[in-house]
Scaffold this motif. Structure first.
Motif, mmCIF file in Angstrom:
data_model
loop_
_atom_site.group_PDB
_atom_site.id
_atom_site.type_symbol
_atom_site.label_atom_id
_atom_site.label_comp_id
_atom_site.label_asym_id
_atom_site.label_seq_id
_atom_site.Cartn_x
_atom_site.Cartn_y
_atom_site.Cartn_z
ATOM 1 N N UNK A 83 0.834 -1.192 0.000
ATOM 2 C CA UNK A 83 0.000 0.000 0.000
ATOM 3 C C UNK A 83 0.873 1.248 0.000
ATOM 4 N N UNK A 84 0.320 2.307 -0.556
ATOM 5 C CA UNK A 84 0.911 3.619 -0.355
ATOM 6 C C UNK A 84 0.647 3.926 1.121
ATOM 7 N N UNK A 85 1.685 4.169 1.921
ATOM 8 C CA UNK A 85 1.485 4.341 3.355
ATOM 9 C C UNK A 85 1.011 5.735 3.777
ATOM 10 N N UNK A 86 0.656 6.570 2.818
ATOM 11 C CA UNK A 86 0.184 7.911 3.132
ATOM 12 C C UNK A 86 -1.272 7.842 3.582
ATOM 13 N N UNK A 87 -1.537 8.263 4.808
ATOM 14 C CA UNK A 87 -2.901 8.252 5.327
ATOM 15 C C UNK A 87 -3.751 9.240 4.530
ATOM 16 N N UNK A 88 -4.930 8.801 4.053
ATOM 17 C CA UNK A 88 -5.790 9.686 3.275
ATOM 18 C C UNK A 88 -6.385 10.846 4.081
ATOM 19 N N UNK A 98 0.215 -3.861 13.645
ATOM 20 C CA UNK A 98 0.435 -4.381 14.995
ATOM 21 C C UNK A 98 -0.883 -5.007 15.411
ATOM 22 N N UNK A 99 -0.841 -6.230 15.907
ATOM 23 C CA UNK A 99 -2.064 -6.921 16.324
ATOM 24 C C UNK A 99 -3.127 -6.930 15.232
ATOM 25 N N UNK A 100 -2.687 -7.115 13.981
ATOM 26 C CA UNK A 100 -3.617 -7.256 12.871
ATOM 27 C C UNK A 100 -4.264 -5.975 12.383
ATOM 28 N N UNK A 101 -3.673 -4.828 12.677
ATOM 29 C CA UNK A 101 -4.265 -3.571 12.214
ATOM 30 C C UNK A 101 -3.171 -2.565 11.855
ATOM 31 N N UNK A 102 -3.364 -1.835 10.773
ATOM 32 C CA UNK A 102 -2.471 -0.751 10.367
ATOM 33 C C UNK A 102 -3.025 0.516 11.009
ATOM 34 N N UNK A 103 -2.174 1.273 11.671
ATOM 35 C CA UNK A 103 -2.626 2.475 12.370
ATOM 36 C C UNK A 103 -1.856 3.705 11.912
ATOM 37 N N UNK A 104 -2.575 4.816 11.802
ATOM 38 C CA UNK A 104 -1.934 6.093 11.519
ATOM 39 C C UNK A 104 -1.564 6.723 12.853
ATOM 40 N N UNK A 105 -0.279 7.003 13.070
ATOM 41 C CA UNK A 105 0.131 7.565 14.353
ATOM 42 C C UNK A 105 -0.325 9.011 14.568
ATOM 43 N N UNK A 106 -0.706 9.704 13.505
ATOM 44 C CA UNK A 106 -1.077 11.113 13.645
ATOM 45 C C UNK A 106 -2.450 11.300 14.291
ATOM 46 N N UNK A 107 -3.466 10.587 13.809
ATOM 47 C CA UNK A 107 -4.820 10.825 14.298
ATOM 48 C C UNK A 107 -5.595 9.546 14.601
ATOM 49 N N UNK A 108 -4.922 8.398 14.542
ATOM 50 C CA UNK A 108 -5.539 7.151 14.981
ATOM 51 C C UNK A 108 -6.392 6.413 13.980
ATOM 52 N N UNK A 109 -6.387 6.802 12.714
ATOM 53 C CA UNK A 109 -7.134 6.019 11.727
ATOM 54 C C UNK A 109 -6.589 4.601 11.704
ATOM 55 N N UNK A 110 -7.483 3.650 11.459
ATOM 56 C CA UNK A 110 -7.089 2.238 11.440
ATOM 57 C C UNK A 110 -7.514 1.610 10.121
ATOM 58 N N UNK A 111 -6.631 0.729 9.603
ATOM 59 C CA UNK A 111 -6.858 0.124 8.294
ATOM 60 C C UNK A 111 -6.676 -1.389 8.366
ATOM 61 N N UNK A 120 -11.561 2.550 10.945
ATOM 62 C CA UNK A 120 -11.884 3.604 11.909
ATOM 63 C C UNK A 120 -11.264 4.897 11.413
ATOM 64 N N UNK A 121 -12.054 5.967 11.365
ATOM 65 C CA UNK A 121 -11.590 7.266 10.899
ATOM 66 C C UNK A 121 -10.743 7.977 11.916
ATOM 67 N N UNK A 122 -10.337 9.137 11.539
ATOM 68 C CA UNK A 122 -10.970 10.086 10.643
ATOM 69 C C UNK A 122 -10.654 9.935 9.149
#
Length: 142
Positions: A83-88, A98-111, A120-122
């Motif tokens: 994936x392009x790792x840039x959070x949309x 980690x634990x089966x989920x990709x997380x954005x460290x800036x605002x907590x979006x989960x992929x 999970x947004x934003x």
């Protein structure tokens, strides 16, 4: 008050301190050499990583060309996705799963690592998929 004109000793020292720090701070803020999410200038067939470097259930941020960055994940044994790792949401680089989920460290979006979908947004949308193949133990850009 002594009737002096001009800057005080404290002002001069503070000015020297700022002048000494500012060039380093500006250099640290420059974008030269910063990798951006996506395949960069990598061409199809470019080696991104060794398959053995991508843990099952996890992933790794890998260089793609001279200025690109991709997230390669292994949601299950024998399954690799990129994936392009840039959070949309705001453009931060997401972390490997980690634990089966990709997380954005800036605002907590989960992929979801299996399909990049936002769970999970934003972030308003999921991660952009990038095609990869495997050959001779290497992950290649498709």
């Amino acid at each position: 008050m002594t009737g002096r004109t001009g800057p005080s000793r404290r002002q001069v020292l503070c000015g020297l301190l700022v002048a000494g720090i500012a060039p380093g701070a500006l250099a640290a803020c420059s974008t030269a050499g910063v990798r951006k999410g996506g395949p960069g200038d990598a061409k199809a067939g470019a080696v991104l990583a060794k398959v053995s470097a991508i843990p099952v259930g996890g992933g790794a941020l890998v260089n793609a060309g001279t200025n690109g960055l991709l997230l390669v994940v292994a949601p299950k044994a024998g399954q690799l996705k990129a994936y392009n790792p840039t959070c949309p949401h705001a453009g931060a680089i997401v972390s490997p799963p980690q634990n089966g989920i990709i997380t954005c460290p800036a605002h907590g979006s989960r992929f979801n690592p299996e399909n990049g979908a936002v769970e999970q947004g934003p972030a308003p949308t999921g991660l952009t998929s990038v095609g990869v193949t495997v050959s001779k133990g290497n992950v290649l850009l498709a």
